[in-house]
Scaffold this motif. Sequence first.
Motif, short mmCIF file in Angstrom:
data_model
loop_
_atom_site.label_atom_id
_atom_site.label_comp_id
_atom_site.label_asym_id
_atom_site.label_seq_id
_atom_site.Cartn_x
_atom_site.Cartn_y
_atom_site.Cartn_z
N ASN A 1 -4.56 1.52 -2.23
CA ASN A 1 -3.60 0.46 -1.91
C ASN A 1 -4.07 -0.92 -2.40
O ASN A 1 -4.09 -1.89 -1.64
CB ASN A 1 -3.32 0.43 -0.40
CG ASN A 1 -2.69 1.74 0.08
OD1 ASN A 1 -1.69 2.18 -0.48
ND2 ASN A 1 -3.31 2.35 1.09
N CYS B 1 -9.98 -4.56 1.90
CA CYS B 1 -8.56 -4.23 1.97
C CYS B 1 -7.70 -5.47 1.83
O CYS B 1 -8.12 -6.60 2.10
CB CYS B 1 -8.24 -3.53 3.30
SG CYS B 1 -9.24 -2.05 3.61
N TRP C 1 -3.28 -3.30 5.00
CA TRP C 1 -4.05 -2.06 5.06
C TRP C 1 -5.43 -2.30 5.65
O TRP C 1 -6.00 -3.38 5.53
CB TRP C 1 -4.17 -1.45 3.66
CG TRP C 1 -2.85 -1.09 3.07
CD1 TRP C 1 -2.11 -1.83 2.19
CD2 TRP C 1 -2.10 0.09 3.33
NE1 TRP C 1 -0.94 -1.21 1.88
CE2 TRP C 1 -0.90 0.01 2.57
CE3 TRP C 1 -2.30 1.21 4.14
CZ2 TRP C 1 0.07 0.99 2.59
CZ3 TRP C 1 -1.33 2.21 4.15
CH2 TRP C 1 -0.15 2.10 3.38
N CYS D 1 -9.11 1.86 3.05
CA CYS D 1 -7.90 1.02 3.02
C CYS D 1 -6.64 1.88 2.93
O CYS D 1 -5.72 1.59 2.15
CB CYS D 1 -7.95 0.02 1.87
SG CYS D 1 -9.35 -1.11 1.96
N ASP D 2 -6.60 2.94 3.72
CA ASP D 2 -5.44 3.83 3.71
C ASP D 2 -4.75 3.88 5.07
O ASP D 2 -3.95 4.78 5.34
CB ASP D 2 -5.86 5.24 3.29
CG ASP D 2 -7.03 5.78 4.10
OD1 ASP D 2 -7.51 5.05 5.00
OD2 ASP D 2 -7.46 6.92 3.84
N LEU E 1 -2.53 1.53 8.08
CA LEU E 1 -1.76 0.31 8.30
C LEU E 1 -2.29 -0.46 9.51
O LEU E 1 -2.65 0.14 10.52
CB LEU E 1 -0.28 0.64 8.51
CG LEU E 1 0.52 0.96 7.24
CD1 LEU E 1 1.88 1.52 7.62
CD2 LEU E 1 0.67 -0.29 6.40
#
Length: 747
Positions: A352, A365, A369, A374-375, A377
Amino acid sequence: MSTLKDIWYNGRRQLTCRAGPEQPVFLVGELFNLDLGREDKSRIQKLRQFIPNSVVDDTKHNFIVLLTSFFPAKEVKLYSCKLPSSQRILLRTTVDDRAVEIASVEYVDIEIRPVGCPVGKYGFLCDKNCICKNGARCHGFNGACKCPPGWNGVACDIPQQDVSVTTTPSDPRHIFLSSNVAFHCRVYNLDAKTISLRFPNGSEKRSNDENNMTVTVSNIQLTDSGYYTCTVFDKKGHSVNATIAVDIHCPLNYKGVGCDEVCDCLQGADCDRWAGCVCPPGWTGTNCQTKCPHGTYGKHCAKYCNCQNEAICSPSDGRCNCTDGWYGTDCHKPCPNRRFGRRCQQVCTCKNNATCDNVDGSCTCVTPWTGRNCDQLQTSRDEPLLESLVPLGSLVVLVAIVAAILYKTGILACSAPNTREEDKILFELRKMEEDLAQSLQPGWLGRWEKKIHHLTPGPLIGEGMFGLVRRAQLRTRKRQLDVAAKTVRVEDSQSYRDFYREAAILVAVHQMQERDGNERKSNIIRLVGLITKSAEKYILLEYAPKGDLLGFLRGIKNEEYALENLLGYAVHIARALQELERLRIAHRDVAARNVLITADDLAKLADFGLARDVYATTQYVRANRPGVDELLPLKWMALESIETGEYTCESDVWSFGVLLWEIATLGKDPCYDGRTQLSFLQMVGILRQGMRMKRPSGCPEDLYRLMRACWRDVPATRPTPEGMEKRLLQLRRTLLPPEAIQMETAL
């Protein structure tokens, strides 16, 4: 696949490869597509001439880049070839359906090991047959024949009346003190009546009615060095002669004036009679027992590593071993995007659009994210926008205020120099020294211009046939400043070229100091200003009240003589040569008469253009090279400069060795073989024989070794200015008393 396919296919690109900053080599690169259905068969056949068929026919290879070039090489060297960034080779693979770069080739290191062609062959591929006969040698590139004695012609097949003189041992480097040496006089195509061998001391050995003669010198001594001449008279009264120069060497592992000192060199180092152990790259010390200190490398550890980001520098060749997260020839580039770690071989897992740390691969991030990769929310976020805008606005206002102040004070005010005059001068400078012209920033002439009515000339302090120097006062905004005003007195093109060359060098040095942040005082005389818009043109320099170094040396009484103090001046000039070396500018006349002593006891190098004009011409000899009519400081000049008229930083090092001799003798005139006045041809002959000035009385052996190192025939083997400074500082500390060493922190 390679992105070079679209750039190099059916094309050629020129690359620059270097074995060092002073040795660029240009290579031509050509890309070959090994898909036989697409590539011209004639091109594939050309490729087979250079590389094995097994490589061409290997289906695992798609493309081959062929680099070709011609350049001389006699020893093993490492060339680093840099690819332009727009033509970098990129190798890609697929990770999670995304293209990921797995290799980035920005430079290639090539090690050249010259072996030469076999006997009887020549050419780039050694595939051409020599036509040379009668034992003649064939040039490796063009096939030209070097005929032995007694033969002439293109193929060395035409008999010639000749005589030769050779020795046993045949290699001049193997003629050692106290050995037996045989001299052979051989006659070719002559009916000899008498044959004689003349020795350096003037004595002769003669033989009648013989075509060959051998004379053996038993227990040869150092005094037997010199020219040996074989002369033949035939029965018609004609004479032919040949001469060989013999230099007696110390036995292996011995050195010194009498060859009575032991070297005991380590690391396979050679033992030089004068310099002692000549250490291989990467080693230093009296016996080559110490590796180069951290941050240095090469011969004499005189080169400084340019490795960055804590990379380790190889002491032998200066190559950088990069730490995690960095790459490039000097390790200054962070790993490309999505790469990290050792040699940038690991692939980032950040997602992301997160930023990947080039060292450890950790992810930074972007909103919204989070998480290790960084996957994930974020549930909420803050936007401290106002807090960030307030200091930013303050910064903009502050910058505007500072800019206004600088403009009012004139620092940012634009000047409009006479560009037409400047362009004309730059054109002349390029004809003399391209590097000097390129180092000057636009407007260099106008920025230093002073007004003639602000200068009040005073008494004459230097005068010659073409130039003069006056002590003068320059009116500035704050005060009256003492300056040395230098001008020409003969209006000819050569004098004005020298005038502007000196002005340009001093401006270039000042620009370099500004760029480097003025970290330490310069050891080149400081430029105050220029006056070029009046009929009489001036270079305005800082005034040095203590005069020149030569006069200072000659004014010293023997009881006041302290060599360790005088060597401090030599250190200053070694630093001045480093400044010129960084600009790739040669001084051309490094000598004690061209060194000035300032009020704070600093030695500064001066006189870059008109030195031969300002001082008495007894130090200069008129050259008689074809097409050359000028006065030259022959006794301070390197052999290559005398013969070709070319000046380099290495030839300045030779002159610096003579300056050291002047310091050790308190300003005596340099002399060779007891002679102080030598003609142009005499000087060339003496230096070609290998003769050098003798060790001055009371001169430490280490200092004389440094002088001899500066006077080596091959320019590349002479010490660098950095190396000379280091060796002089070491020698100076050995001469200082213990209490002085404790008090001294720096020169």
